[in-house]
Design a protein around this motif. Structure first.
Motif, short mmCIF file in Angstrom:
data_model
loop_
_atom_site.label_atom_id
_atom_site.label_comp_id
_atom_site.label_asym_id
_atom_site.label_seq_id
_atom_site.Cartn_x
_atom_site.Cartn_y
_atom_site.Cartn_z
N SER A 88 0.54 -0.75 -0.06
CA SER A 88 -0.02 -0.33 -0.19
C SER A 88 1.11 1.23 0.40
CB SER A 88 -1.03 -0.22 1.56
OG SER A 88 -1.31 1.29 1.86
N TYR A 112 0.32 4.02 1.71
CA TYR A 112 0.39 3.58 2.78
C TYR A 112 1.33 3.08 3.89
CZ TYR A 112 -3.68 7.25 1.90
OH TYR A 112 -4.37 7.95 1.05
N LYS A 113 2.25 2.66 3.65
CA LYS A 113 3.23 1.47 3.99
C LYS A 113 4.52 2.84 3.34
CE LYS A 113 5.01 -0.25 6.43
NZ LYS A 113 4.21 -0.46 8.48
N SER A 130 -10.57 1.30 6.93
CA SER A 130 -9.85 1.52 8.10
C SER A 130 -10.99 1.06 9.65
CB SER A 130 -10.09 3.46 7.96
OG SER A 130 -10.90 3.76 8.93
N ALA A 161 0.01 3.47 9.66
CA ALA A 161 -0.29 3.02 8.04
C ALA A 161 -2.26 4.63 8.32
CB ALA A 161 -1.08 2.20 7.46
N LEU A 186 -1.30 7.79 8.64
CA LEU A 186 -1.23 8.49 7.69
C LEU A 186 -1.97 8.86 6.50
CD1 LEU A 186 2.50 6.45 6.66
CD2 LEU A 186 1.90 9.02 6.94
N GLN A 187 -3.04 7.58 6.91
CA GLN A 187 -4.26 7.60 5.41
C GLN A 187 -5.00 8.78 6.31
OE1 GLN A 187 -5.71 3.59 6.43
NE2 GLN A 187 -6.14 3.38 3.92
N ALA A 230 -2.85 9.76 -1.44
CA ALA A 230 -2.28 8.38 -2.26
C ALA A 230 -0.88 8.97 -2.60
CB ALA A 230 -2.42 7.27 -2.96
N ALA A 248 2.09 10.39 -0.31
CA ALA A 248 2.97 9.85 -0.35
C ALA A 248 4.31 8.67 -1.18
CB ALA A 248 2.65 8.46 0.65
N GLN A 305 8.79 7.94 -0.86
CA GLN A 305 8.82 7.01 0.90
C GLN A 305 9.54 7.51 1.64
OE1 GLN A 305 6.08 4.44 1.52
NE2 GLN A 305 5.31 6.17 0.29
#
Lengths: 814, 114
Positions: free
Chosen positions: A112, A114-115, A222, B22, B25-26, B31, B34, B37
């Protein structure tokens, strides 16, 4: 004979189910249902994608992301090609990922966005998979044998170094088949996925079992409490699979809510004495909060405290307990209502041998027992003996009817000073019977000169209370088991593994290594909110109800987010960040949390309003609409060129010159297509006054969007329509062109496309300006050309401005 | 015409836990934010968003209403999903030094418009 490999299983499943819903994917603004056909086609295309990357049988691919249908698409596509999957927990540290990737020689990382992880390995973003896949592809044909490796699961374990558990296709497929044989499934089950897919419990029980049965699994964006509650309600969830810690948390929340409510308390008391069906009826007002369909709670991954089990059973839920290890893919025993015995983890799954050694250790043998630890022959030899028995490391007793009772872990077992065995789990269970003890770990404190049996406790209460509890518990324990010392853990929670198991080793080390002159800070008296605040701010300053959160505790906006996230995790309550202002005090925050709890239970059933669904109204409406459009046909002839209209849901982006534009779309879509098409229309114009609103809504299928600002609201409206499977027409110029030329698109369209991640189809309308320009009241006769462009999807990493620009160009060039 | 500015600093050593979470961050990043990285980049985005909230007087937690993207020249460009009344221009800049990230945002308002 059940399927022995994933391709065999897929063949069976896709042959049996086609249009049934396999997955529901709830994204922030957009809910998408995947049929089994959709899954099949996407797995095929993903397999083709993997082949195009040069991956084949025996290569390893790591997957790291939140649960979603795309996670499973990657998993199934790999498995169908004999590619080894290495599932990584979403919260793994970069160091852990580095180690695992290097050890397994993975060739691709699917993760992802977000990782946050920067490595050398080639990476594909899960969020981008949808737009990267080739048009077509097939998953069939790769030679996959039952003893090929399906996946290597690295257990974070509660102690020691991670080990890679090698599971074959045969292991997992047999475990699924045995589980299904043992647990007669509900036909129309809809389950909610909560446990990470990197965990075998979620893979076998959470995914494979319902997938085999043609049932639906719901994936949420989520794990925020509001999102969980909404999903339970809106999706009609019947079953959740989870870990004990979650049920404990949820129970505490219910108790916090009902604590003030005498009726609820009385109902709960009545339920304890009434027979099952009546008890279910009585507790309805409490259960209502979790949706009207929820029936089954399946729990695994750790021992379920007896009082938690009783609580949920009394509420009227069926609690299914399972026991297993990653090494057994993972299920070994299960218990259900009708086949249960108090405090037991149930009976052995079919087609497995189960035995107990003289020392009390539980042994298992069967096709689901793992092959080996990856590159660690020594470790494998320690747990699998020459006869193929797996030594589980769990101490168990089996009663004459075959019910298994777990006593504790061999490695947790403690030795008293006079050489007697102590099972810490037994003592912990007794401590947990006290509601204010949130969790407990019993261990030998080696810090002092002489080891002392010590209870480490999570509680908000003071020293005096704990002393009383320990005293009472000791009354009920044999003398060698008596707790000699206790420590109140200074943090709000114990260190835990991703599946919420307590990391005993870490606690043991902390206890052993504490400095004599710096004892644990005893938890100051105070509420859980204060404890969370202390954790976030990292201060040992005293926190009083009058403390100002932002200024006194130096909580900046990042920490404010951390605070809100922690409150959600620890208290299961969603607090709006914007409510915490520079002057908010601790007391006010507690009030905000209280209010949030109350409103959550009230608003849980909220629904967004859409088009009417009454059949009679729909019939009349489509007849009137049909007649009007037919009349329009007398003036307007339509010529369509370019691509065919794709199946929805998609977002059409078109230029806007005339009031004829929306009806033109409805005519092009045809009678059937019209039922699945809506047009985004200016709220300030088309929805002014009730009559105009009604006409717009029902005859033109208009949905209101704001012209100026309000992108968030538009996202929700349009996302809602897309979620219902409808395509949405958007005119990004904002208003009709006055000269027939295309005006600059409003930037909002880029935000919409970037956030919704649906295919966008550019469409050019030519001729409507001549037929009915802005300002004229009656159309002229003529021809409208409709040019349909190619559907496009945008990478998640593309900025909205670039998307807006690209769409403008696309429409202009048609 | 009226000028409003906002500034924010982040100490990279202080946000390690945020970068690993995460869930958090979300709630802060699109998207696209990020897409690179390295922690410096992501911290820069977060600082820039915070500075924008200050300059525009947006309510705290408006992270996802702010979009940042990098111009070909490397300069960040800002846009917001609901521009406040009278906003004419918005510009931001980021600087890194050691573990520190600083973001500065200037907004230009025309109070007479409309």
């Amino acid at each position: 004979m059940a399927a022995q490999t994933v391709p065999e299983a897929l063949d069976e499943i896709f042959g049996r189910y086609a249009h049934e819903t396999a997955f529901v994917h709830r994204q922030p603004f957009f809910r998408q249902a995947w049929s089994f056909d959709d899954v099949q086609s996407r797995v095929g295309r993903m397999a083709a994608f993997l082949r195009s990357k040069g991956l084949s049988h025996g290569d390893a691919v790591a997957i790291c992301g939140p649960n979603s249908p795309w996670w499973l698409t990657a998993y199934l596509a790999c498995a169908s090609q004999g590619i080894v999957v290495v599932p990584l927990d979403f919260n793994s540290t970069p160091e852990f990922i580095n180690t695992v990737l290097a050890e397994t020689k993975a060739k691709l990382l699917v993760k992802s966005v977000y990782k946050v992880y920067e490595g050398k390995l080639e990476t594909t973003l899960l969020e981008d998979v949808a737009q990267l896949l080739p048009e077509a592809g097939d998953w069939k044909g790769a030679p996959v044998a039952p003893d090929d490796t399906l996946e290597i699961v690295f257990t974070s374990g509660s102690t020691g170094n991670p080990k890679g558990v090698v599971l074959t296709h045969r292991n997992v497929m047999n475990n699924v088949a045995n589980f299904l044989e043992a647990w007669p499934p509900e036909r129309h089950q809809t389950s909610l996925s909560l446990v990470p897919l990197s965990h075998m419990l979620e893979q076998t029980a959470g995914f494979w079992a319902p997938f085999h049965l043609g049932c639906t699994v719901v994936y949420i964006a989520s794990l925020r409490p509001t999102e969980i509650t909404r999903a339970l309600y809106e999706e009609g969830i019947t079953c959740i699979i989870t870990v004990p810690a979650f049920l404990q948390l949820l129970r505490r929340r219910i108790e916090a809510q009902t604590g003030r409510n005498r009726t609820a308390k009385a109902l709960m008391r009545m339920a304890t004495v009434l027979p099952f069906p009546l008890a279910r009826g009585v507790t309805w007002p409490i259960r209502r909060k979790f949706g009207s369909h929820l029936r089954t709670l399946a729990v695994g991954g750790a021992a379920l405290p007896a009082d938690v089990e009783d609580f949920w059973t009394q509420l009227g839920y069926t609690v299914i307990q399972g026991y297993g290890l990653t090494e057994t893919s993972p299920l070994a025993t299960y218990s259900t209502r009708g086949s249960t015995r108090a405090r037991s983890v149930g009976k052995s799954l079919p087609n497995q041998e189960l035995a107990v050694t003289e020392t009390g250790e539980l042994l298992l043998r069967g096709p689901h027992v793992f092959k080996e630890y990856y590159n660690n022959q020594a470790a494998t030899g320690q747990v699998i003996d020459h006869d193929g028995w797996l030594h589980t490391g769990d101490i168990a007793e089996v009663d004459p009817d075959g019910f298994v009772f777990l006593k504790g872990r061999v490695k947790n077992m403690l030795l008293s000073s006079n050489g007697l065995n102590i099972y810490p789990e037994d003592i912990e269970a007794k401590l947990l019977n006290y509601g204010d003890i949130r969790d407990a770990v019993v261990l030998m404190d080696n810090h002092a000169d002489e080891p002392k049996l010590t209870a480490v406790l999570l509680t908000n209460r003071d020293e005096a209370y704990v002393r009383r509890v320990v005293g009472e518990v000791n009354q009920a324990l044999a003398s060698h088991q008596a707790i000699q010392n206790h420590i109140i853990w200074p943090d709000t929670d114990f260190p835990r593994t991703p599946t919420r198991k307590v990391r005993r080793q870490v606690i043991q080390e902390a206890v052993d290594s504490r400095l004599a002159d710096k004892p644990f800070i005893p938890t100051q008296d105070g509420t859980q909110v204060q404890a969370v605040l202390r954790q976030v701010s990292g201060t040992d300053k005293s926190i009083t109800p009058d403390t100002r959160i932002v200024s006194d505790l130096a909580i900046d906006s990042i920490k404010r987010l951390e605070l809100v996230t922690l409150l959600e995790e620890k208290l299961l309550v969603a607090v709006d960040e914007t409510m915490i202002t520079p002057t908010t005090t601790v007391a006010q925050l507690e009030k905000i949390i209280d209010d949030a709890r109350r409103s959550q239970s009230k608003n849980a059933g909220g629904q967004v309003r859409g088009l009417t669904r009454n059949r009679l109204v729909l019939g009349v409406q489509s007849a009137v609409q049909g007649a009007l459009l037919w009349l329009l046909g007398w003036y307007q002839r339509i010529e369509v060129s370019g691509n065919a209209l794709p199946p929805g849901p998609v977002m059409y982006v078109a230029n806007h010159t005339s009031h004829l534009d929306a009806p033109t779309f409805l005519r092009v879509a045809g009678f059937r297509g019209r039922q699945k098409l809506v047009v985004a229309a200016a709220a300030d114009y088309f929805f002014r006054g009730p009559l105009r609103s009604w006409l717009s809504r029902n005859l033109v299928h208009a949905v209101p969007v704001e012209r100026e600002g309000g992108v968030r609201e538009s996202l929700e409206r349009i996302g809602h329509e897309l979620s219902l499977g409808r395509s949405v027409v958007v005119f990004p110029e904002g208003s009709r062109s006055t000269n027939g030329r295309i005006k600059p698109f409003k930037p909002g369209i880029g935000f919409l496309a970037a956030s919704l991640q649906v295919p966008v189809v550019p469409v050019r309308l030519k001729g409507n300006f001549e037929l009915l320009p802005k300002g004229s009241r009656w159309p002229k006769k003529g021809v409208t050309h409709v040019v349909v462009g190619e559907a496009r999807m945008y990478s998640v990493s593309l900025p909205p401005d670039a998307i807006t620009h690209d769409l403008q160009e696309a429409v202009e060039n048609l | 015409m009226r000028v409003a500015c906002g500034v924010d600093t982040i100490d990279l050593t202080q946000i390690q836990s945020t970068l690993r979470d995460a869930t958090q961050l979300q709630r802060m990043l699109h998207a696209g934010d990020a897409s690179r990285q390295d922690p410096e980049h992501i911290a820069g985005r977060i600082a820039l968003k915070e500075a924008t909230m200050k300059a525009l007087g947006m309510p705290p937690g408006s992270w996802l209403d702010i979009f940042v993207h990098t111009h070909a020249s490397g300069k960040p460009e800002l846009s917001v999903s609901q521009p406040p009344h009278g906003l004419v221009s918005l510009d931001g800049s980021i600087s890194h030094h050691g573990n520190l990230v600083i973001a500065f945002v200037v907004a230009l308002f025309d109070d007479k418009s409309k």
